[in-house]
Design a protein around this motif. Structure first.
Motif, PDB file in Angstrom:
ATOM      1  N   CYS A  37       0.808  -1.226   0.000  1.00 50.68           N
ATOM      2  CA  CYS A  37       0.000   0.000   0.000  1.00 50.68           C
ATOM      3  C   CYS A  37       0.838   1.272   0.000  1.00 50.68           C
ATOM      4  CB  CYS A  37      -0.936   0.013   1.202  1.00 50.68           C
ATOM      5  SG  CYS A  37      -2.133  -1.334   1.161  1.00 50.68           S
ATOM      6  N   GLU A  38       1.989   1.227   0.659  1.00 45.26           N
ATOM      7  CA  GLU A  38       2.834   2.427   0.714  1.00 45.26           C
ATOM      8  C   GLU A  38       4.288   2.034   0.912  1.00 45.26           C
ATOM      9  OE1 GLU A  38       1.265   4.729   3.923  1.00 45.26           O
ATOM     10  OE2 GLU A  38       2.020   3.376   5.443  1.00 45.26           O
ATOM     11  N   ARG A  39       5.155   2.942   0.569  1.00 49.69           N
ATOM     12  CA  ARG A  39       6.587   2.723   0.747  1.00 49.69           C
ATOM     13  C   ARG A  39       6.869   2.510   2.228  1.00 49.69           C
ATOM     14  NH1 ARG A  39       9.943   6.845   1.588  1.00 49.69           N
ATOM     15  NH2 ARG A  39       8.253   8.225   1.046  1.00 49.69           N
ATOM     16  N   TRP A  57      10.951  -0.339  -1.553  1.00 45.85           N
ATOM     17  CA  TRP A  57      10.196   0.254  -2.650  1.00 45.85           C
ATOM     18  C   TRP A  57       9.691  -0.855  -3.559  1.00 45.85           C
ATOM     19  CZ3 TRP A  57      11.229   5.753  -2.892  1.00 45.85           C
ATOM     20  CH2 TRP A  57      12.316   6.182  -2.130  1.00 45.85           C
ATOM     21  N   GLN A  61       6.340   2.531  -6.466  1.00 45.83           N
ATOM     22  CA  GLN A  61       6.351   3.347  -5.252  1.00 45.83           C
ATOM     23  C   GLN A  61       7.441   4.410  -5.339  1.00 45.83           C
ATOM     24  OE1 GLN A  61       6.685   0.435  -2.064  1.00 45.83           O
ATOM     25  NE2 GLN A  61       4.453   0.315  -1.886  1.00 45.83           N
ATOM     26  N   THR A  63       8.571   8.819  -3.886  1.00 47.04           N
ATOM     27  CA  THR A  63       8.349   9.999  -3.060  1.00 47.04           C
ATOM     28  C   THR A  63       7.809  11.129  -3.918  1.00 47.04           C
ATOM     29  OG1 THR A  63      10.518  11.002  -3.457  1.00 47.04           O
ATOM     30  CG2 THR A  63      10.375   9.382  -1.671  1.00 47.04           C
ATOM     31  N   THR A 114      11.959   7.214  -7.131  1.00 46.47           N
ATOM     32  CA  THR A 114      10.904   6.281  -7.520  1.00 46.47           C
ATOM     33  C   THR A 114      11.504   4.948  -7.949  1.00 46.47           C
ATOM     34  OG1 THR A 114       9.659   8.172  -8.380  1.00 46.47           O
ATOM     35  CG2 THR A 114       8.886   6.012  -9.021  1.00 46.47           C
TER      36      THR A 114
END
Length: 156
Positions: A37-39, A57, A61, A63, A114
């Motif tokens: 769902c998220e880094r 990552w 995923q 920033t 990324t």
């Protein structure tokens, strides 16, 4: 009268600190994990003059465009490939960093990182001094515009 010369120890090379942690992920105080769902990120160590973070990552995923609130730093790709983009001449300029490569950056560095690869990636990041805030930006008409200021302990 005799004078005493007081010397301080030199500041550590932040990329070398990252390399020491990257060399043995099994020795990290927290187990590496990947979050779909998220880094994922975790602080590995904090010293008087710096702190060390691990990040994972999954493909896609990344920033936002951000700075490090006045902290200098370095990061090293432990596994996989990451793409770092910096603003140059009003445009984002990408650079691919494969496992074993990294970079140092100064206190005014703004970038976006990324995982554009098909495989998961892992990186180690070191900041001096420890992060207290990060500013997120948008690139509008070739200029950086502040989108948000995130504070440690609140946003991460």
């Amino acid at each position: 009268m005799r004078s005493t010369l007081v010397t301080s120890s030199p500041e550590p090379d932040l990329l070398a600190v990252a390399a020491r942690y990257a060399a043995d992920p099994t020795g990290w105080p927290v187990p590496l994990r990947f979050d779909p769902c998220e880094r994922w990120y975790a602080r590995l160590a904090v010293a008087v003059d710096h702190e060390v973070w691990a990040l994972s990552w999954l493909p896609g995923q990344g920033t936002d465009l951000h700075d490090h609130g006045g902290s200098a730093g370095a990061f090293l790709v432990v596994d996989g490939v990451l793409t770092e983009e910096i603003v140059s001449a009003g445009r984002l300029r990408p650079q691919c960093l494969a496992a074993g490569s990294g970079r140092r950056f100064g206190t005014h560095h703004v970038h976006m990182v990324t995982n554009r690869d098909e495989r998961p990636a892992v990186s180690v990041h070191v900041y001096r001094p420890a992060l207290t805030r990060m500013t997120r930006y948008r690139l509008v008409d070739g200029r950086l515009r502040v989108a948000e200021v995130a504070e440690a302990g609140i946003a991460w």
